[in-house]
Design a protein around this motif. Structure first.
Motif: not given
Length: 138
Positions: A50-56, A76-87, A91-95, A122-124
């Protein structure tokens, strides 16, 4: 850490101090300035269930590889599922941020920054800090 006569280094993550990031996340620096890196840094971040890190965002390119578990990559507004070995390539400066998709199972990422002077903003709050990997492993 085992340093060879050619200045190559073998890092043993179980011998390196972890840095608590709060909220159930901890970071283990790997390749850093402290071992002689001049072009990039790497490390692991582990997430409890359940852990998450802050927007940065960072001042340089970043790539993240999911080593263990299942994650959500928020960008951005996307929430993308990531599986093992996905990479990812970020780019710089993208929250963005990563979240553990499981409430109970651990998750682990390998991160690579394209600068030994990588920062995390940190974005916030707008607070900027050097990435934890700048602390030399010992």
């Amino acid at each position: 850490m085992i340093k060879t006569s050619s200045n190559a280094v073998l890092l043993q993550p179980d011998q390196i101090k972890k840095h608590d990031r709060g909220g159930g996340a901890s970071t283990t620096p790997l390749v850093t300035k402290g071992v002689g890196a001049t072009g990039f840094i790497t490390g692991y971040t582990e997430f409890a269930g359940g852990a998450e890190i802050a927007w940065h965002q960072h001042n340089c390119e970043e790539s993240v590889v999911l080593i263990e578990g299942n994650a959500i990559f928020d960008i951005g507004d996307e929430h993308i599922p990531v599986r093992t070995q996905d990479t990812t390539f970020i780019p710089p400066n993208v929250p963005h941020r990563f979240r553990n998709a499981s409430a109970t199972e651990p998750m682990k990422i390998l991160w690579i920054y394209a600068s030994v002077d990588a920062t995390r903003t940190l974005v916030e709050t707008g607070e900027e800090r050097p990435v934890a990997a700048e602390h030399a492993p010992h």
